[in-house]
Design a protein around this motif. Structure first.
Motif: not given
Length: 472
Positions: A424, A428, A438-439
């Motif tokens: 991630i 990113a 994120a998520n």
């Protein structure tokens, strides 16, 4: 899917007047012309609203200029008291304001009630806290306000965009002339009443209603020191040209075409909820909507099956029904644009799918839609549709995902779904987007700055960074 009995929120909590004037120097005042604002779910007229001309904008800017002397001279702790008072009144009147926003905008009441209104109050609380701490904000030992801020806001989050603009402007000692969107003026006019209830000094906040010309008069007014605009990239370009060389400070928060990237190790059910929230929240009328789904090839089929199942449970209909997930499109013009781009997507060879979805006979409605088989060349993958339409693309490697995500003139937001924190962060870091979730998706907080790169504008709103645009 459960059959839910209707659970309508009562309209009776809101008392909408037949007509509204302009809010200038602490009082409502007439204008020569007017226009109607309608309920997009029923097409009924809600109220007649004043249409501000050049002389009205002159009066509003003059009132803000007069108020600036005493407002900017107040200690920050005194300005903070007004902001705290406004925040508390918004909380007290939140049910009324949420119903009003749903009526005028078309968004589901549960979103206006549970997302918009809490964030509106939170922004005023947050910036009230900054008002007496500006010298510690990192902008020098004696930061000064700029003067009169001309602010133009869009129709997708009328009250929330108002809060994003007005709260930092007042906290830093500026005064404001705000122009709400033509199709959603009512919550700004109700906010004028909140200002009076809070005993805000006359002229500190002025509200001029109207269409594009009214916004242009405000932006081009020689006595405005700072322009803040949220809206389309096209209008943002015109504004940037018009203020170039004038010495006015400018922040622009413009369009987006965000990529929502789902890797093969992502929790599928959680990702599907994030995808649905990313594109169908507020009917897709969101600058940072996750309108491009980039899914790793190996899980594409499984994820799409799950997504279609979830979309089949979305309830489209009366925005005032507490069970509604997707409300009305804000205007006939916006519906026409969404329809046109969707037809172009199908004509260019993408495969279109919508769940079975009975739509009301009156009002402006569009069923939640996904397109598969989309390539980077498709217009639906490049242009901002600003509606409940998702383009699905696939990728094989993280590098390909990043390349596809960044292959856009916009750079407002993105989402990354993976169980690996390292992945991630690595992805990113390579995405050219102002906000990367994120998520999760579409999570906002007043302490966190928001804004974009490239054709998504410049400057930041929210957080400590949001103060900078209003300080000399």
């Amino acid at each position: 899917m459960f059959d839910y009995a209707p659970a309508p929120e009562s309209r009776s909590i809101v008392d909408i007047a037949p007509s509204y004037g302009l809010f200038i120097d602490g009082a409502f005042t007439e204008a020569k012309d007017s226009f109607k604002t309608i309920n997009p779910a029923t097409e009924e007229t809600l109220a007649e609203v004043a249409l501000a001309g050049p002389e009205d904008v002159d009066r509003a800017v003059a009132a803000a200029r007069r108020a600036f002397e005493s407002w900017s001279a107040l200690p920050g702790s005194e300005r903070a008291k007004y902001l705290f008072r406004i925040a508390r009144i918004i909380q007290e009147r939140s049910r009324e304001l949420a119903v009003l926003e749903s009526l005028d905008n078309g968004k589901p009441i549960k979103e206006a009630r549970d997302v918009d209104l809490p964030l509106v109050a939170a922004h005023f609380f947050y910036y009230a806290g900054w008002a007496d701490k500006l010298r510690y904000a990192g902008f020098g030992p004696d930061p000064r306000p700029l003067g009169v801020a001309g602010q133009v806001i869009p129709w997708n989050f009328p009250l929330m965009m108002l809060a994003w603009k007005i709260a930092p402007a007042l906290a830093t000692g500026n005064t404001v002339v705000l122009k709400p969107a033509e199709t959603t003026p009512l919550s700004a006019l109700f906010f004028a009443d909140v200002c009076r209830q809070a005993d805000l000094p006359p002229g500190v906040v002025n509200i001029v209603t109207g269409a594009g010309d009214t916004g242009r008069y405000l932006v081009e007014h020689p006595d405005v020191n700072k322009v803040a605009f949220t809206g389309s990239t096209e209008v943002g370009r015109q504004i940037a040209r018009s203020v170039a060389g004038t010495g006015k400070r400018l922040t622009l928060e413009l369009g987006g075409k965000a990529a929502n990237i789902v890797f093969d190790d992502a929790p599928i059910d959680q990702a599907v909820e994030g995808i649905v929230n990313g594109i169908f929240f507020n009917q897709g009328h969101v600058c940072c909507a996750g309108s491009r789904l980039l899914v790793q090839e190996s899980i594409a089929e499984e994820l799409l099956d799950s997504l279609k199942r979830r979309m089949s449970t979305l309830r489209v209909g009366d925005p005032l029904d507490k069970n509604t997930d997707v409300g009305a499109i804000n205007s006939a013009a916006q519906l026409a644009r969404i329809t046109e781009l969707s037809e172009i997507g199908a004509a260019e060879g993408a495969e279109r799918w919508s769940p079975e979805c009975p739509l009301p006979d009156r009002g402006f409605w569009f069923a939640p839609t996904i397109f598969t088989g989309v390539t980077q060349a498709h217009r639906i993958a490049r242009e901002e549709i600003f509606g409940p339409v998702l383009s699905v693309l696939t990728f094989r490697t993280p590098a390909e995902a990043v390349e596809k995500a960044n292959n856009t003139p916009y750079g407002l937001s993105a989402g990354v779904w993976s169980e690996k924190g390292s992945r991630i962060l690595a992805v990113a870091d390579k995405l050219r987007a102002g906000v990367v979730w994120a998520n999760t998706f579409n999570k906002f907080d007043p302490t966190s700055p928001f804004g974009g790169y490239k054709e998504s504008g410049y400057g930041r709103e929210g957080g400590r960074h949001g103060l900078e645009a209003y300080l000399a």
